[in-house]
Design an enzyme around this catalytic site. Structure first.
Site, PDB file in Angstrom:
ATOM      1  N   HIS A  13     -19.964 -30.881  -6.778  1.00  0.00           N
ATOM      2  CA  HIS A  13     -20.958 -31.808  -6.008  1.00  0.00           C
ATOM      3  C   HIS A  13     -21.780 -31.321  -5.110  1.00  0.00           C
ATOM      4  CE1 HIS A  13     -17.208 -32.809  -3.779  1.00  0.00           C
ATOM      5  NE2 HIS A  13     -17.792 -32.396  -2.858  1.00  0.00           N
TER       6      HIS A  13
HETATM    7  C1  T46 Z   1     -16.235 -31.866  -0.300  1.00  0.00           C
HETATM    8  C2  T46 Z   1     -15.110 -30.891  -0.781  1.00  0.00           C
HETATM    9  C3  T46 Z   1     -14.961 -29.688  -0.061  1.00  0.00           C
HETATM   10  C4  T46 Z   1     -12.193 -40.512   0.714  1.00  0.00           C
HETATM   11  O1  T46 Z   1     -12.116 -41.571   0.453  1.00  0.00           O
HETATM   12  N1  T46 Z   1     -12.415 -39.920   1.985  1.00  0.00           N
HETATM   13  C5  T46 Z   1     -12.436 -38.680   2.309  1.00  0.00           C
HETATM   14  O2  T46 Z   1     -12.930 -38.138   3.350  1.00  0.00           O
HETATM   15  C6  T46 Z   1     -12.709 -37.779   1.189  1.00  0.00           C
HETATM   16  C7  T46 Z   1     -12.882 -36.462   1.318  1.00  0.00           C
HETATM   17  C8  T46 Z   1     -12.314 -38.200  -0.029  1.00  0.00           C
HETATM   18  N2  T46 Z   1     -11.974 -39.485  -0.389  1.00  0.00           N
HETATM   19  C9  T46 Z   1     -11.924 -39.912  -1.697  1.00  0.00           C
HETATM   20  C10 T46 Z   1     -13.027 -39.939  -2.547  1.00  0.00           C
HETATM   21  C11 T46 Z   1     -12.220 -39.536  -3.771  1.00  0.00           C
HETATM   22  O3  T46 Z   1     -11.828 -40.956  -4.596  1.00  0.00           O
HETATM   23  O4  T46 Z   1     -10.798 -39.238  -2.261  1.00  0.00           O
HETATM   24  C12 T46 Z   1     -11.121 -39.009  -3.564  1.00  0.00           C
HETATM   25  C13 T46 Z   1     -11.210 -37.410  -3.831  1.00  0.00           C
HETATM   26  O5  T46 Z   1     -12.366 -36.771  -3.381  1.00  0.00           O
HETATM   27  P1  T46 Z   1     -13.204 -35.646  -4.155  1.00  0.00           P
HETATM   28  O6  T46 Z   1     -13.117 -35.657  -5.544  1.00  0.00           O
HETATM   29  O7  T46 Z   1     -14.588 -35.708  -3.697  1.00  0.00           O
HETATM   30  O8  T46 Z   1     -12.407 -34.364  -3.579  1.00  0.00           O
HETATM   31  P2  T46 Z   1     -12.899 -32.851  -3.952  1.00  0.00           P
HETATM   32  O9  T46 Z   1     -11.700 -32.180  -3.501  1.00  0.00           O
HETATM   33  O10 T46 Z   1     -13.613 -32.715  -5.006  1.00  0.00           O
HETATM   34  O11 T46 Z   1     -14.024 -32.686  -2.682  1.00  0.00           O
HETATM   35  C14 T46 Z   1     -13.771 -32.693  -1.350  1.00  0.00           C
HETATM   36  C15 T46 Z   1     -14.724 -33.754  -0.507  1.00  0.00           C
HETATM   37  O12 T46 Z   1     -14.887 -35.092  -1.117  1.00  0.00           O
HETATM   38  C16 T46 Z   1     -16.003 -33.469  -0.580  1.00  0.00           C
HETATM   39  O13 T46 Z   1     -16.716 -34.016   0.604  1.00  0.00           O
HETATM   40  O14 T46 Z   1     -17.358 -31.253  -0.037  1.00  0.00           O
HETATM   41  O15 T46 Z   1     -13.870 -31.585  -0.738  1.00  0.00           O
END
Ligand code: T46
Length: 141
Positions: free
Chosen positions: A59
Protein backbone atom coordinates in the site's frame (compact mmCIF):
# COMPACT_ATOMS: atom_id res chain seq x y z
CA UNK A 1 21.95 -1.79 4.39
CA UNK A 2 24.31 -1.67 1.43
CA UNK A 3 22.37 1.04 -0.42
CA UNK A 4 24.03 4.43 -0.03
CA UNK A 5 21.32 6.35 -1.88
CA UNK A 6 17.57 6.05 -2.20
CA UNK A 7 16.46 6.52 -5.80
CA UNK A 8 12.71 6.72 -5.27
CA UNK A 9 10.80 9.91 -4.44
CA UNK A 10 9.50 10.69 -0.93
CA UNK A 11 12.06 8.49 0.79
CA UNK A 12 15.56 8.69 2.23
CA UNK A 13 17.86 7.15 4.80
CA UNK A 14 17.69 8.08 8.48
CA UNK A 15 20.74 7.11 10.52
CA UNK A 16 20.32 6.96 14.29
CA UNK A 17 23.05 7.59 16.86
CA UNK A 18 24.27 4.36 18.34
CA UNK A 19 26.82 2.95 20.76
CA UNK A 20 27.93 -0.51 19.71
CA UNK A 21 31.12 -0.75 21.70
CA UNK A 22 29.61 -1.95 24.98
CA UNK A 23 30.55 -5.52 25.93
CA UNK A 24 27.00 -5.87 27.35
CA UNK A 25 25.10 -4.88 24.20
CA UNK A 26 24.33 -1.99 21.89
CA UNK A 27 22.32 1.18 22.43
CA UNK A 28 20.43 3.04 19.68
CA UNK A 29 18.79 6.42 20.25
CA UNK A 30 15.58 7.81 18.68
CA UNK A 31 14.73 11.48 19.26
CA UNK A 32 11.76 13.37 17.82
CA UNK A 33 12.73 16.37 15.70
CA UNK A 34 16.42 15.51 16.16
CA UNK A 35 17.20 12.36 14.21
CA UNK A 36 13.51 11.82 13.33
CA UNK A 37 12.26 14.74 11.21
CA UNK A 38 8.77 14.91 12.80
CA UNK A 39 6.89 14.65 16.10
CA UNK A 40 6.27 10.96 16.73
CA UNK A 41 2.56 10.33 17.42
CA UNK A 42 2.49 6.55 16.99
CA UNK A 43 4.96 3.67 17.27
CA UNK A 44 4.20 0.12 16.21
CA UNK A 45 6.25 -3.00 15.79
CA UNK A 46 5.80 -6.23 13.87
CA UNK A 47 7.22 -9.60 14.97
CA UNK A 48 6.48 -13.34 14.65
CA UNK A 49 7.29 -13.13 10.96
CA UNK A 50 7.74 -16.88 10.54
CA UNK A 51 5.72 -17.32 7.34
CA UNK A 52 8.35 -17.36 4.60
CA UNK A 53 5.76 -16.45 1.95
CA UNK A 54 4.24 -13.53 3.79
CA UNK A 55 4.29 -10.11 2.16
CA UNK A 56 3.23 -7.10 4.24
CA UNK A 57 2.56 -3.52 3.27
CA UNK A 58 1.36 -3.50 -0.36
CA UNK A 59 0.00 0.00 0.00
CA UNK A 60 0.93 3.67 0.00
CA UNK A 61 -0.26 6.46 2.27
CA UNK A 62 -1.88 9.70 1.18
CA UNK A 63 -0.36 11.96 3.87
CA UNK A 64 1.30 9.86 6.56
CA UNK A 65 5.04 10.22 7.25
CA UNK A 66 6.82 7.16 8.65
CA UNK A 67 10.32 5.86 9.29
CA UNK A 68 10.79 2.10 9.19
CA UNK A 69 13.56 0.16 10.98
CA UNK A 70 14.59 -3.45 11.28
CA UNK A 71 15.62 -3.57 14.93
CA UNK A 72 16.46 -7.29 14.78
CA UNK A 73 17.09 -9.78 11.96
CA UNK A 74 16.48 -8.72 8.37
CA UNK A 75 13.86 -8.23 5.66
CA UNK A 76 13.58 -6.81 2.15
CA UNK A 77 11.82 -3.49 1.69
CA UNK A 78 10.48 -2.80 -1.81
CA UNK A 79 9.77 0.84 -2.67
CA UNK A 80 7.95 2.17 -5.72
CA UNK A 81 7.12 5.83 -6.43
CA UNK A 82 5.14 4.96 -9.57
CA UNK A 83 8.17 5.53 -11.78
CA UNK A 84 11.25 4.24 -9.96
CA UNK A 85 11.52 1.05 -7.94
CA UNK A 86 14.14 0.05 -5.38
CA UNK A 87 14.80 -2.96 -3.15
CA UNK A 88 16.56 -2.40 0.16
CA UNK A 89 17.90 -5.07 2.48
CA UNK A 90 17.03 -3.89 5.99
CA UNK A 91 19.49 -5.39 8.47
CA UNK A 92 21.03 -2.59 10.56
CA UNK A 93 19.04 -1.56 13.67
CA UNK A 94 20.28 2.02 13.45
CA UNK A 95 19.43 2.58 9.75
CA UNK A 96 15.87 3.67 8.96
CA UNK A 97 14.10 4.42 5.71
CA UNK A 98 11.59 7.21 5.26
CA UNK A 99 8.21 6.08 3.97
CA UNK A 100 6.81 9.41 2.87
CA UNK A 101 3.39 9.97 1.29
CA UNK A 102 2.52 8.40 -2.07
CA UNK A 103 5.22 5.75 -1.88
CA UNK A 104 4.12 2.17 -2.51
CA UNK A 105 5.93 -0.15 -0.10
CA UNK A 106 6.11 -3.88 0.50
CA UNK A 107 8.00 -5.91 3.08
CA UNK A 108 9.05 -9.52 2.47
CA UNK A 109 11.79 -12.16 2.99
CA UNK A 110 11.74 -11.85 6.76
CA UNK A 111 14.32 -13.69 8.85
CA UNK A 112 12.79 -15.73 11.70
CA UNK A 113 14.12 -13.27 14.26
CA UNK A 114 12.98 -10.17 12.34
CA UNK A 115 11.41 -7.32 14.32
CA UNK A 116 10.19 -4.26 12.39
CA UNK A 117 9.73 -0.94 14.17
CA UNK A 118 7.81 1.95 12.61
CA UNK A 119 7.55 5.56 13.81
CA UNK A 120 4.64 7.59 12.45
CA UNK A 121 3.65 11.24 12.60
CA UNK A 122 -0.06 10.49 13.00
CA UNK A 123 -2.56 8.04 14.46
CA UNK A 124 -3.90 5.08 12.49
CA UNK A 125 -6.46 6.12 9.88
CA UNK A 126 -7.64 3.59 7.29
CA UNK A 127 -8.78 6.46 5.01
CA UNK A 128 -5.15 7.46 4.56
CA UNK A 129 -4.27 4.12 2.89
CA UNK A 130 -4.11 3.55 -0.86
CA UNK A 131 -4.40 -0.23 -1.03
CA UNK A 132 -5.11 -0.59 -4.75
CA UNK A 133 -2.02 -0.41 -7.00
CA UNK A 134 -3.89 0.94 -10.05
CA UNK A 135 -5.43 3.68 -7.94
CA UNK A 136 -1.93 4.48 -6.61
CA UNK A 137 -0.60 4.81 -10.17
CA UNK A 138 -3.47 7.15 -11.08
CA UNK A 139 -2.76 9.33 -8.04
CA UNK A 140 1.00 9.67 -8.68
CA UNK A 141 0.73 10.25 -12.43
C1 T46 B 1 2.72 0.64 6.91
C2 T46 B 1 3.54 -0.58 7.07
C3 T46 B 1 5.02 -0.31 7.10
C4 T46 B 1 -4.35 -0.67 13.38
O1 T46 B 1 -5.50 -0.84 13.83
N1 T46 B 1 -3.55 0.32 13.89
C5 T46 B 1 -2.30 0.55 13.44
O2 T46 B 1 -1.61 1.48 13.93
C6 T46 B 1 -1.79 -0.27 12.39
C7 T46 B 1 -0.38 -0.04 11.84
C8 T46 B 1 -2.59 -1.26 11.89
N2 T46 B 1 -3.84 -1.46 12.38
C9 T46 B 1 -4.67 -2.56 11.84
C10 T46 B 1 -5.11 -2.38 10.39
C11 T46 B 1 -5.23 -3.81 9.89
O3 T46 B 1 -6.51 -4.31 10.20
O4 T46 B 1 -3.89 -3.75 11.85
C12 T46 B 1 -4.19 -4.57 10.72
C13 T46 B 1 -2.93 -4.90 9.96
O5 T46 B 1 -2.45 -3.72 9.30
P1 T46 B 1 -1.78 -3.74 7.86
O6 T46 B 1 -2.30 -4.86 7.06
O7 T46 B 1 -1.89 -2.36 7.27
O8 T46 B 1 -0.24 -4.07 8.27
P2 T46 B 1 1.04 -3.94 7.33
O9 T46 B 1 2.17 -4.58 8.05
O10 T46 B 1 0.76 -4.41 5.96
O11 T46 B 1 1.32 -2.34 7.24
C14 T46 B 1 1.80 -1.65 8.37
C15 T46 B 1 1.04 -0.32 8.52
O12 T46 B 1 -0.37 -0.56 8.57
C16 T46 B 1 1.31 0.63 7.37
O13 T46 B 1 0.87 1.92 7.72
O14 T46 B 1 3.13 1.60 6.26
O15 T46 B 1 3.18 -1.39 8.21
Amino acid sequence: MKEKKIKVKNSGIVKLNFFDDFPDGNLVIIESKRNIPFDIKRVYYINNLFNKRSVRGKHAHKKLEQIIFCVNGSFTLKLDDGKNKQKIIMEDPYMGVRLGPKLWHEMEKFSNDCVILVLANDYYNENDYIRDYDEFLKIVK
